[in-house]
Each structure stands twice: as C-alpha cells, then as structure tokens.
Design a protein around this motif. Structure first.
Motif, PDB file in Angstrom:
ATOM      1  N   ALA A  68      47.244  40.794  41.251  1.00 49.54           N
ATOM      2  CA  ALA A  68      45.874  41.186  40.897  1.00 49.54           C
ATOM      3  C   ALA A  68      45.795  41.613  39.437  1.00 49.54           C
ATOM      4  CB  ALA A  68      45.382  42.305  41.814  1.00 49.54           C
ATOM      5  N   VAL A  69      46.764  42.388  38.986  1.00 48.43           N
ATOM      6  CA  VAL A  69      46.786  42.824  37.578  1.00 48.43           C
ATOM      7  C   VAL A  69      46.917  41.613  36.661  1.00 48.43           C
ATOM      8  CG1 VAL A  69      48.145  44.090  35.848  1.00 48.43           C
ATOM      9  CG2 VAL A  69      47.624  45.155  38.053  1.00 48.43           C
ATOM     10  N   ALA A  70      47.770  40.668  37.046  1.00 42.59           N
ATOM     11  CA  ALA A  70      47.951  39.455  36.239  1.00 42.59           C
ATOM     12  C   ALA A  70      46.660  38.642  36.152  1.00 42.59           C
ATOM     13  CB  ALA A  70      49.079  38.602  36.814  1.00 42.59           C
ATOM     14  N   LEU A  71      45.809  38.742  37.152  1.00 41.01           N
ATOM     15  CA  LEU A  71      44.518  38.046  37.134  1.00 41.01           C
ATOM     16  C   LEU A  71      43.451  38.831  36.386  1.00 41.01           C
ATOM     17  CD1 LEU A  71      44.672  36.845  40.800  1.00 41.01           C
ATOM     18  CD2 LEU A  71      44.289  35.318  38.857  1.00 41.01           C
ATOM     19  N   VAL A  72      43.501  40.143  36.486  1.00 38.08           N
ATOM     20  CA  VAL A  72      42.497  40.983  35.827  1.00 38.08           C
ATOM     21  C   VAL A  72      42.655  40.919  34.307  1.00 38.08           C
ATOM     22  CG1 VAL A  72      41.767  43.391  35.482  1.00 38.08           C
ATOM     23  CG2 VAL A  72      42.089  42.495  37.794  1.00 38.08           C
ATOM     24  N   LEU A  73      43.873  40.830  33.827  1.00 39.34           N
ATOM     25  CA  LEU A  73      44.103  40.813  32.380  1.00 39.34           C
ATOM     26  C   LEU A  73      43.361  39.670  31.676  1.00 39.34           C
ATOM     27  CD1 LEU A  73      45.426  41.998  29.871  1.00 39.34           C
ATOM     28  CD2 LEU A  73      47.475  40.665  30.428  1.00 39.34           C
TER      29      LEU A  73
END
Length: 172
Positions: A68-73
C-alpha cells in the motif's frame, strides 16, 4: 494523472483490507481452527507453536501495508504534479501485478501447498492434520462476505486497476 493516482489509492485500500479484516475477525477464525483441530484429535496449540496465525500479525500486516505504501507514494507524487510519479508507477504497478499473482496462486493452491508443508514438518501433529477441513474451518471463522466476495473483489480491483494504470500511463 489524477485518474492514475485515484486508481493507485484504490488498489492500496484493497491491500489494506487484508490486515484490517484479519485484525477484526482473525481471532474468531483462529478459534474455529483450534476447534477443528480438537475435533481431529490434534493439540489445539500446534498452529501457534509453529508460528501460524490468522490474525493481522507478521507478514499478514507488513506485506500488504508495504505494498500500500509503495502505491501511495507515486499517487501522492502524481497529485503533487511531480514527474517522477510516472516513472515510479512503471516500476511499482507491474510488481503489484506479480505479487497479486503470487497471492492468487497461493489462495488457489492452499490445500495442496499447506498439506505438503505439513508433511515435511518434524512436528508429527502437523502431519496428522486434515488440512482441507482445517482451512474450511478458518474460512468459516470469517464473515461470509470475506471469502469469496471481498477476496475476489480485491483481486479484481488489483488486477483491473493495475492494468488501467498502465494503460493510462501509455496514453499519457
């Protein structure tokens, strides 16, 4: 690029649903598994003793949160108008598709793969478990809307959303 960012945030939410559901309902699923193990005459603590749990602990949290963090960035970069968002999206999105393929494969082959893993175990109790019944008990321990509905919806969002992101990146 706002459409790309919106899709990436939606996909991130789909991944976050995993630890949220496990956090909320995992204890009930764990209890259902332990009851099934008791029914099979297997010590009910065998799963915990071997580090297996149905809550949101371990990789069931850090992996989906990391994705999720990798997508939010890149989504945040796109919303900020940063040109690096597209480049980062070209790296992240195919990886998300590959990871979800692994998750889907794992879901589809759970019975034979868990059976094989238990058969290789040094713990005689694990080797005795009727894995199909145990996994059915785990599934039944979650609300009916989780499997297969939420699980399948998550796969559709991840695959279709990721493909849409890549198509939008090509068109841009």
């Amino acid at each position: 690029m706002n459409a790309v960012a919106a899709l990436q945030l939606l996909i991130a939410l789909a991944f976050l649903s995993i630890p949220v559901v496990r956090s909320r309902y995992g204890a009930g699923a764990q209890a259902a598994v332990e009851a099934e193990l008791g029914r099979q005459g297997v010590r009910t603590s065998v799963m915990a003793e071997n580090g297996m749990r149905l809550d949101a602990g371990g990789h069931e949290t850090w992996a989906p949160v990391g994705i999720a963090v990798a997508l939010v960035l890149p989504a945040v970069l796109a919303l900020a108008g940063n040109a690096w968002s597209g480049t980062l999206s070209w790296v992240v999105q195919p990886l998300v598709i590959l990871v979800n393929c692994v998750i889907l494969y794992s879901n589809l082959t759970a019975v034979p793969s868990v059976t094989a893993a238990f058969a290789r175990s040094e713990d005689a109790e694990l080797r005795r478990i009727d894995v199909r019944a145990m996994l059915r008990a785990a599934e039944d321990g979650f609300p009916d809307w989780v499997m297969p509905y939420l699980q399948n919806l998550r796969h559709v969002v991840v695959f279709a959303g990721s493909i849409a992101v890549l198509v939008l990146l090509v068109a841009h």
